[in-house]
Design a protein around this motif. Structure first.
Motif: not given
Length: 828
Positions: A478, A481-482, A484, A569
């Motif tokens: 998580r 993901e920030k 990315y 996804t």
């Protein structure tokens, strides 16, 4: 007909509900008892058809309860199945000795639970597939069933009665023989492995009595019966030997076949003459039977060990399932650990447990999950009952502790007392070499210091550590993901995201540089038009394509490697393609290929030089050898003693011969390495060649204190390369003398119509098994350096033998010598 009744003794309401729903849905009536007293009250009112009992109960020990149930009316032959969490080997042994019929490990999948119950308590509707043809097939026939296991006797009687047989039961061979003499049955079905008179002895006794000799006998066994056992059964008088199956189908089929032949008046089932007294070889038969039964007992022990292993594995799988279920319900580590810990402790039948984890920054250990402790114990548990140093020691050193220790440490009694436990286990939670925390398990009834409990706790700790690691991975995912977008934009490789049809959705800055166009021109384009390749290579899953050619708008050509993976996804799937510019590598590989070709030419030139040098070396060696021979001859003719001169010259001759052999080996080695070893075949006698080689080696064997014995079955003639086979025999014989410790060496030549065979044996130091596999490789440098290995010679031997389409193998034991066997076709 009334439904069969199962008494379930279980104090866990969730487990009780699961078992009750499973059994009632299948057609059983279920009576529940939450404790031992209730179970005894139920039994006193009328015995059920089967008991499924937990071993850990709130009011008494399950081992004692089963003994009390057995004493009640109807309890002696009642199937009582232990239904518990993980059991150590000693606990399993006590459970079976206490009177349980079988053991089931919690949790049990419903279908497996039904199979276990139906084995001992089949439902009325459970019939064999061919029941229509066998229905009442045994009507009017009486079968004597012999088995020392009361439950098995009852089960067999039930199955046989279903198809019309009248069944009489006997608990052993002696009782069966007595009943048969009083009233001969139509058939006898007997267990093979019984105390006192076993199945073999019963067969001999029946066949030895004129009144019983014609009765069909079927022996059955839970252990596999080998061919020699079946032959023994036949010799002692058995008509069939069959396996004991859960539905007794094979036994029933055999009985129906044998009794049908008797009923229809066909030839007697047992066609042996009726003996008036035991046969003369009865003693041998008894001896053979005793040995065979010992073998069956060993098989039974092995089966028991396998069952124990399966039980341990089942417990481990239940732990893994618990952890997986907990993680699937929640990604929060504390919540997942609470659920998983509770399930694991239930599976093991352990009363209490706790998980302590180190803070992410490497700080102190903190209590993260607990089960089985009262609310008023939580604060003290968080401080680990004042023994935090012990907890830190387990995490720091990575060692498990079983409490109380042997000898007990001063803190053990205090810790166990405050935890209200009889024994406990402390295990580090480690994954991939990293210790994350510690697992504490305590029991107020069980002895967790037994080795089996350590195995169980290790399984739990491993899965807990995996759960913690996995939850940490989710947290990191998580966080990543920030980051990315930033990482993609600043990556060294071009990164493209595509839809399922291959259209570019996103492109980073490096993609712009590689393709020579802005991102707005790349997005929306089709991947195959940019890289000119079949898009299915990348769009159907993970793939990697090398050296794709890309034409840029400025006319330049670049090469790229593309790695792609399909990512599912929440919406439509996407394909992530990573494109690496390998233009520089491509150019470098082209240069390396050119250099390689040049190096190969150089190597060939060196090889040619080596061949020429070897050939030239042999010329002066030949002259030197001829000169030495002449000097030796003159030395013997001299009028003065020339022993010293003769000995010196003999040594020179020996060394020159040795040097010549080395040169030959070097030359052959270079030819073999180049793949250009050519054979010159001629008709030769392999036995004669072996004698010649042995004669040449006599001086070496004399110095070593060995003798050489050449044996053959006459001439063994074939078409081979005489010089090459001379090398093979010389090398093998030289090694045998060298490593033979002065013991005799034998050479045995034999053959058949197609193959010739040579075996060279010594009685020397032998070869370790781990070295035998690489013995024929190009060189065993380590062994050669230590003076223990043959070095290059055996590699050359193998190449020459294989060039003749033959094989070489070795049989050796350290300290017992070695035998090298060569097999080669005789040729056309």
């Amino acid at each position: 007909m009334a439904r069969p009744t199962v008494l379930v003794v279980e104090d866990n309401p969730v487990t009780m509900k699961l078992v009750s729903v499973t059994l009632t849905g299948a057609g059983y009536d279920v009576v529940s008892a939450p404790d031992g007293d209730t179970a005894l009250d139920v039994m006193a009112k009328g015995a059920p058809d089967l008991v499924l009992q937990d071993i850990l109960l709130p009011d008494r020990d399950g081992m004692a309860l089963v003994a009390e149930l057995r004493k009640l009316p109807g309890g002696a032959e009642l199937p009582i199945i232990a239904y518990s969490g993980f059991l150590s080997k000693s606990e399993e042994g006590r459970a079976l000795a206490a009177g349980f019929t079988a053991l089931l490990v919690k949790p049990v999948e419903p279908s497996r639970l039904l199979r276990a119950i139906s084995f001992y308590l089949p439902l009325e509707g459970e019939k064999r597939e061919n029941e229509e043809t066998q229905e009442k097939a045994g009507a009017g026939l009486r079968v004597l069933v012999v088995d020392d296991d009361a439950t098995q006797r009852k089960l067999i009687a039930f199955r046989l009665s279903e198809i019309g047989f009248r069944v009489e039961l006997a608990a052993g061979g002696d009782a069966a023989l007595e009943k048969a003499l009083e009233d001969p049955p139509d058939a006898i079905a007997s267990d093979l492995l019984m105390p006192a008179m076993n199945g073999f002895a019963l067969c001999l006794a029946v066949r030895g009595d004129p009144a019983l000799n014609r009765i069909p006998i079927v022996l059955f066994s839970s252990s596999p019966v080998a061919e020699d056992g079946r032959e023994l059964a036949k010799n002692t008088g058995a008509d069939r030997v069959v396996p004991r199956t859960h539905d007794m189908a094979v036994l029933i089929e055999a009985l129906l076949d044998l009794t049908a032949r008797k009923r229809n008046g066909s030839a007697p089932v047992h066609d042996r003459p009726t003996p008036r007294s035991p046969a003369p070889d009865t003693g041998k038969a008894f001896t053979h039977a005793h040995r065979f039964l010992k073998h069956l007992e060993q098989q039974a022990v092995t089966s028991t060990e396998l069952i124990q292993t399966c039980t341990t594995q089942a417990a481990g799988l239940s732990v893994l399932s618990s952890v997986t279920d907990a993680l699937s319900r929640s990604l929060e580590i504390d919540s997942a650990l609470e659920d998983a810990l509770s399930c694991c402790l239930e599976a093991g039948g352990v009363s209490a447990g706790a998980v302590f984890l180190a803070d992410p920054d490497g700080g102190a250990l903190r209590l993260r999950a607990a089960s089985g402790f009262r609310d008023d114990q939580r604060d003290e548990l968080a401080r680990f009952f004042g023994q935090g140093r012990l907890l830190e020691e387990v995490v720091r050193e990575g060692f498990a502790h079983a409490l109380p220790r042997t000898p007990p440490a001063s803190v053990d009694a205090d810790l166990l007392s405050r935890a209200e436990a009889r024994s406990a286990l402390l295990f580090p939670l480690a994954v991939h070499g990293e210790t994350l925390g510690a697992l504490f398990m305590g029991s107020s009834r069980r002895d967790l210091t037994e080795p089996d409990w350590s195995h169980f706790a290790r399984t739990v700790a491993t899965q807990m550590a995996q759960a913690v690691s996995l939850a940490g991975s989710f947290a990191r995912l998580r966080a990543s993901e920030k980051r990315y977008r930033s990482l993609v934009e600043h990556a060294n490789d071009a990164i493209l995201s595509l839809d399922a049809q291959g259209k570019v959705l996103e492109a980073n800055r490096r993609a712009e540089d590689l393709l020579g166009r802005p991102a707005r021109d790349i997005v929306g384009s089709r991947f195959e038009l940019i890289f000119r390749c079949d898009p299915r290579l990348l769009l159907e899953g993970r793939a990697r394509v090398r050296d794709l050619e890309v034409k840029r708008p400025d006319g330049k050509t670049v090469f790229a490697d593309v790695s792609a993976g399909r990512v599912e996804t929440d919406g439509a799937p996407i394909v992530l393609a990573i494109v690496r510019d390998v233009t520089g590598r491509k150019r470098a590989m082209e240069r390396l290929e050119k250099l390689y070709l040049e190096a190969a030419d150089t190597a060939r030139a060196c090889e040619d030089f080596l061949g020429i040098a070897s050939h030239e070396l042999k010329k002066p060696l030949a002259a030197l050898q001829a000169q030495v021979e002449a000097v030796l001859l003159d030395a013997h003719k001299a009028p003065f003693p020339a022993q010293d001169l003769g000995a010196a010259l003999a040594l020179v001759r020996e060394k020159t011969l040795r040097l010549e052999k080395l040169v030959d080996a070097l030359l052959d080695g270079s030819r073999i390495a180049a793949g250009r070893l050519k054979l010159r075949s001629e008709e030769i006698d392999l036995a004669g060649l072996a004698r010649e080689v042995a004669a040449r080696a006599k001086d070496d064997s004399d110095r070593a204190g060995s003798t050489i014995d050449v044996r053959s079955q006459g001439s063994v003639v074939g078409r081979w390369d005489r010089a090459r086979l001379d090398v093979v025999l010389s090398n093998l014989l030289e090694n045998a003398i060298k490593f033979g410790r002065g013991a005799p060496v034998s050479v045995e030549v034999s053959g058949d119509e197609t193959l010739a065979r040579v075996a060279v044996s010594d009685q020397g130091i032998g070869i370790e098994p781990e070295r035998q596999a690489r013995l024929f490789e190009r060189a065993d440098r380590t062994a050669r350096a230590q003076g223990r290995g043959p070095g290059l010679s055996l590699w050359i031997v193998r190449q020459i033998v294989e060039a003749h389409s033959g094989k070489i193998r070795v049989a050796s034991r350290p300290g017992k010598g070695s035998t090298f066997t060569v097999e080669i076709p005789r040729g056309p």
